[in-house]
Design a protein around this motif. Structure first.
Motif, mmCIF file in Angstrom:
data_model
loop_
_atom_site.group_PDB
_atom_site.id
_atom_site.type_symbol
_atom_site.label_atom_id
_atom_site.label_comp_id
_atom_site.label_asym_id
_atom_site.label_seq_id
_atom_site.Cartn_x
_atom_site.Cartn_y
_atom_site.Cartn_z
ATOM 1 N N LEU A 1 0.792 -1.225 0.000
ATOM 2 C CA LEU A 1 0.000 0.000 0.000
ATOM 3 C C LEU A 1 0.826 1.277 0.000
ATOM 4 N N GLY A 2 2.129 1.148 0.138
ATOM 5 C CA GLY A 2 2.980 2.330 0.071
ATOM 6 C C GLY A 2 3.110 3.033 1.409
ATOM 7 N N PHE A 3 3.105 4.373 1.395
ATOM 8 C CA PHE A 3 3.279 5.154 2.608
ATOM 9 C C PHE A 3 1.933 5.475 3.236
ATOM 10 N N GLY A 4 1.862 5.299 4.543
ATOM 11 C CA GLY A 4 0.618 5.610 5.248
ATOM 12 C C GLY A 4 0.887 5.773 6.722
ATOM 13 N N PHE A 5 -0.152 5.574 7.536
ATOM 14 C CA PHE A 5 -0.027 5.733 8.979
ATOM 15 C C PHE A 5 -0.665 4.579 9.712
ATOM 16 N N ARG A 6 -0.017 4.170 10.804
ATOM 17 C CA ARG A 6 -0.614 3.230 11.727
ATOM 18 C C ARG A 6 -1.384 4.073 12.725
ATOM 19 N N CYS A 7 -2.677 3.868 12.834
ATOM 20 C CA CYS A 7 -3.479 4.717 13.711
ATOM 21 C C CYS A 7 -4.105 3.907 14.836
ATOM 22 N N GLY A 8 -4.161 4.506 16.014
ATOM 23 C CA GLY A 8 -4.782 3.860 17.167
ATOM 24 C C GLY A 8 -6.067 4.584 17.535
ATOM 25 N N PHE A 9 -7.110 3.782 17.812
ATOM 26 C CA PHE A 9 -8.441 4.333 18.108
ATOM 27 C C PHE A 9 -8.977 3.735 19.406
ATOM 28 N N LEU A 10 -9.952 4.422 19.995
ATOM 29 C CA LEU A 10 -10.573 3.904 21.206
ATOM 30 C C LEU A 10 -11.417 2.677 20.906
ATOM 31 N N GLY A 11 -11.966 2.630 19.710
ATOM 32 C CA GLY A 11 -12.821 1.507 19.344
ATOM 33 C C GLY A 11 -13.209 1.660 17.880
ATOM 34 N N LEU A 12 -14.092 0.769 17.440
ATOM 35 C CA LEU A 12 -14.451 0.766 16.020
ATOM 36 C C LEU A 12 -15.208 2.004 15.573
ATOM 37 N N LEU A 13 -16.075 2.519 16.431
ATOM 38 C CA LEU A 13 -16.833 3.706 16.033
ATOM 39 C C LEU A 13 -15.870 4.889 15.883
ATOM 40 N N HIS A 14 -14.926 4.952 16.782
ATOM 41 C CA HIS A 14 -13.916 6.008 16.718
ATOM 42 C C HIS A 14 -13.161 5.908 15.390
ATOM 43 N N LEU A 15 -12.787 4.688 15.012
ATOM 44 C CA LEU A 15 -12.100 4.475 13.733
ATOM 45 C C LEU A 15 -12.972 4.960 12.563
ATOM 46 N N GLU A 16 -14.237 4.572 12.604
ATOM 47 C CA GLU A 16 -15.149 4.959 11.516
ATOM 48 C C GLU A 16 -15.310 6.468 11.430
ATOM 49 N N ILE A 17 -15.422 7.098 12.595
ATOM 50 C CA ILE A 17 -15.617 8.548 12.603
ATOM 51 C C ILE A 17 -14.395 9.236 12.005
ATOM 52 N N ILE A 18 -13.213 8.797 12.401
ATOM 53 C CA ILE A 18 -11.997 9.438 11.899
ATOM 54 C C ILE A 18 -11.850 9.228 10.383
ATOM 55 N N THR A 19 -12.044 8.005 9.911
ATOM 56 C CA THR A 19 -11.857 7.783 8.475
ATOM 57 C C THR A 19 -12.917 8.542 7.674
ATOM 58 N N GLU A 20 -14.106 8.590 8.216
ATOM 59 C CA GLU A 20 -15.175 9.346 7.569
ATOM 60 C C GLU A 20 -14.826 10.837 7.491
ATOM 61 N N ARG A 21 -14.282 11.363 8.559
ATOM 62 C CA ARG A 21 -13.908 12.783 8.554
ATOM 63 C C ARG A 21 -12.752 13.039 7.600
ATOM 64 N N LEU A 22 -11.815 12.102 7.527
ATOM 65 C CA LEU A 22 -10.705 12.272 6.588
ATOM 66 C C LEU A 22 -11.228 12.318 5.161
ATOM 67 N N ARG A 23 -12.193 11.453 4.865
ATOM 68 C CA ARG A 23 -12.748 11.404 3.515
ATOM 69 C C ARG A 23 -13.538 12.663 3.216
ATOM 70 N N ARG A 24 -14.332 13.047 4.175
ATOM 71 C CA ARG A 24 -15.274 14.110 3.931
ATOM 72 C C ARG A 24 -14.663 15.507 4.046
ATOM 73 N N GLU A 25 -13.952 15.735 5.149
ATOM 74 C CA GLU A 25 -13.456 17.081 5.379
ATOM 75 C C GLU A 25 -12.164 17.363 4.617
ATOM 76 N N PHE A 26 -11.445 16.306 4.241
ATOM 77 C CA PHE A 26 -10.177 16.524 3.561
ATOM 78 C C PHE A 26 -10.158 15.910 2.168
ATOM 79 N N ASP A 27 -11.317 15.356 1.785
ATOM 80 C CA ASP A 27 -11.479 14.875 0.432
ATOM 81 C C ASP A 27 -10.433 13.819 0.045
ATOM 82 N N LEU A 28 -10.161 12.910 0.966
ATOM 83 C CA LEU A 28 -9.136 11.894 0.710
ATOM 84 C C LEU A 28 -9.777 10.560 0.334
ATOM 85 N N ASP A 29 -9.148 9.856 -0.635
ATOM 86 C CA ASP A 29 -9.539 8.480 -0.916
ATOM 87 C C ASP A 29 -8.592 7.591 -0.140
#
Ligand code: GDP
Ligand code: MG
Length: 597
Positions: free
Chosen positions: A335-363
């Motif tokens: 997958l190349g360069f990225g980040f290992r991310c730690g979350f409190l739980g699955l909902l936290h993970l979903e919220i963060i990835t959703e915000r990255l997609r939505r607020e920063f327009d990232l795929d």
């Protein structure tokens, strides 16, 4: 304000039982939000919260309320309702003296009702039981009032009945808050002690810190100290939310409000920490401060590698408002360069990835969630493994510890069999089974966290027609018979597909991944073996047969432009190809294999 005229309370409820609607209604009835300014879920500020109907960040709001000609200040503290944020829930509860226990009159008690109730009782809060949504035709207040009375004691007739939607009963509820919730007590002339129960990043004003004053007083322009770090800041603004921020001349015993110091990062103003005066600091911090620990880890990669700097900036930005988010750079062959991310739980993970997609327009592509394992090798060295590809390979493994949770599942009794079967298949151990009321059962299980981070909740919902509810909390670690399964292409491991799984599930995982990849990876000039392995032992194999003909063969003697187009197309495709040894794999294949579709 005289502490005798202050009431600090929160509303605790299972998701969807109507907490936000009731809070909105209270804002309207107490007159602090005019009807024309009202919008649904006034207090849930983040867009994602409003769309998903969940509350992520707690907020506090001060409302005036008159009883017998006396005006009281009611501070309502909104708490997040989800298990991932239970630390924040518990801090918000610690800022109150009373809690409205809100239960949907058509649903009855659910798992988060219980979890929040227990937290409230641990914090010695006065509980005001309330049935909500009594306007619903399906409401059965008599039945559920009995259920609640059975749970917390007292008379079923004491359970208030309200509708946040129509407003029915809400004035009586506010009166009851004044009558039942104790006034705050604290020492007015002691050094200031205020507990931070929330800390929100605002792009204009920096971090807004929500506090509950316990002792003493805080004034504008005063220098304060954070007791966990000893860092000092100057108060630039202090005030109360009503619900818009209103600066005041300070905050005294029992009051709830906000302060702004100009810090730009919520880590400098941590939930649970104690604020004191820097000139005259208190000797002891208020109890209960801990750093929230991430429990779920996942690799996050931009699909387009050139987005990497954007992703880094986006994470830096989100971190300003989310002290629990952790990340560090990581690289993956696939997958190349990225980040290992730690979350409190699955909902936290979903919220963060959703915000990255939505607020920063990232795929983005995210790797399968993993939990932290403590791996001890034969030579007694222990490492914490949050990424399966870091699993020790050199030495023999002595022991692997995995995180365990204690889970509470509530459901109608007809589904007990299905729930037991599911928990069994996830290596659960049943602790207890109790009837709550006439037909509802609470099952308590201990389960490995690793078994529930992946689709457990969805399975639970589908096996119970949506009737079961789940709550869980960390319950330490236990040794598990765990192994790391690698997926190899032509003998080379593809890091993003390694997984730590229970021994009995290793074969199923290996076979599934090998089959998926066989379908997703295009044929090459040579045969490509796909293998799943535990260490050196192969547990599953597939192969991609060699390409039979040259792609250009069919063009010989034919149309030259067609031939050129074909070559162009191949070149285009090459850019998105990753090399694993000699094997060319389109990045799409990795992504599809990871997302399982
Ligand atoms: P929360 O998750 O506890 O904050 O719940 P919400 O306030 O978001 O409400 C969940 C759903 O229940 C929404 O669709 C609301 O419109 C609905 N709801 C909330 N209160 C009432 C009520 O008193 N009566 C009826 N009929 N529906 C309600
Ligand atoms: Mg809500």
């Amino acid at each position: 304000t005289d502490p005798a005229r202050i009431r600090n309370f929160c509303i605790i409820a299972h998701i969807d039982h109507g907490k936000s609607t009731l809070a909105d209604r209270m804002l309207g009835i107490t007159g602090i939000v005019a009807d024309r300014d009202m919008r649904a879920q006034y207090l849930d500020r983040m867009d994602i919260e409003r769309e998903r109907g969940i509350t992520i960040k707690s907020q506090a709001v001060r409302m005036p309320w008159q009883v017998d000609g006396e005006t009281f200040a009611l501070n309502m503290i909104d708490t997040p309702g989800h298990v991932d944020f239970s630390y924040e829930v518990s801090r918000s509860l610690a800022a109150c003296e009373g809690a409205i226990l809100l239960v949907d009159a058509a649903q009855g008690i659910e798992a988060q009702t219980l979890a929040n109730l227990y937290l409230a009782l641990e914090n010695d809060l006065e509980i005001i039981p309330v049935l909500n949504k009594i306007d619903l035709p399906a409401a059965d207040p008599e039945k559920y009032a009995r259920e609640i009375a059975q749970l917390i004691g007292g008379d079923p007739d004491d359970v208030l009945r309200v509708s946040g939607k129509t407003g029915m009963g809400v004035e009586d509820l506010l009166d009851r808050v004044v009558q039942r919730v104790p006034a705050p007590v604290g020492v007015a002339d002691a050094p200031a002690r205020a507990m931070i129960f929330d800390s929100v990043y605002d792009s204009y004003r920096g971090v807004v810190t929500y506090v509950r004053m316990v002792d003493g007083k805080l004034d504008p322009r005063e220098r304060i100290q954070m007791m966990s770090t000893k860092a000092t800041h100057e108060i630039l603004e202090i005030g109360v939310s009503s619900p818009e921020p209103k600066p005041t001349k300070g905050l005294g015993v029992g009051e709830v409000g906000y302060l702004i110091t100009g810090v730009k990062d919520v880590r400098q103003s941590k939930v649970g920490d104690t604020v004191t005066n820097s000139a005259k600091p208190a000797s002891d911090a208020l109890p209960g401060y801990t750093d929230p620990l991430p429990m779920v880890f996942s690799g996050i990669y931009p699909i387009d590698g050139s987005d990497y700097p954007v992703l880094r900036e986006a994470l830096d930005k989100l971190k300003l408002s989310d002290a629990a988010l952790q990340y560090e750079p990581e690289t993956s062959v696939a997958l190349g360069f990225g980040f290992r991310c730690g979350f409190l739980g699955l909902l936290h993970l979903e919220i963060i990835t959703e915000r990255l997609r939505r607020e920063f327009d990232l795929d983005l592509i995210t790797t399968a969630p993993s939990v932290p394992y403590e791996v001890t090798t034969e030579d007694r060295k222990t490492v914490t493994v949050t990424n399966p590809s870091e699993y020790p390979t050199g030495a023999k493994i002595h022991e692997v510890l995995e995180p365990i949770v204690s889970a509470s599942i509530l459901a109608p009794k007809d589904y007990v069999g299905a729930i037991m079967e599911l928990c069994q298949s996830r290596r659960g151990t049943m602790k207890s089974m109790d009837y709550l009321g006439e037909d509802r059962v609470e099952l308590k299980y201990t389960l490995p966290l690793g078994e529930i981070v992946f689709d457990f909740f969805d399975q639970l919902k589908s096996k119970t027609q949506g009737y079961a509810s789940l709550d869980y909390e960390p319950a330490g670690e236990a040794p598990g018979d765990l192994v790391k399964v690698d997926i190899l292409l032509q003998g080379e491991a593809v890091d993003a597909f390694s997984a730590i799984v229970h021994k009995d599930k290793a074969y199923a995982y290996g076979t599934m991944m090998a089959q998926r990849l066989r379908e997703l990876i295009p044929r090459q000039q040579f045969e490509v073996p796909i293998q799943a392995a535990i260490g050196a032992r192969i547990i599953a194999r597939e192969s991609i047969r060699a390409m039979r003909k040259d792609v250009l063969a069919k063009c010989y003697g034919g149309d030259i432009t067609r031939k050129r187009k074909l070559l162009e197309k191949q070149k285009e495709g090459k850019k998105r190809m990753k090399m694993v040894g000699r094997v060319e794999v389109p990045q799409e294949a990795f992504i599809a294999a990871l997302s399982g579709d």
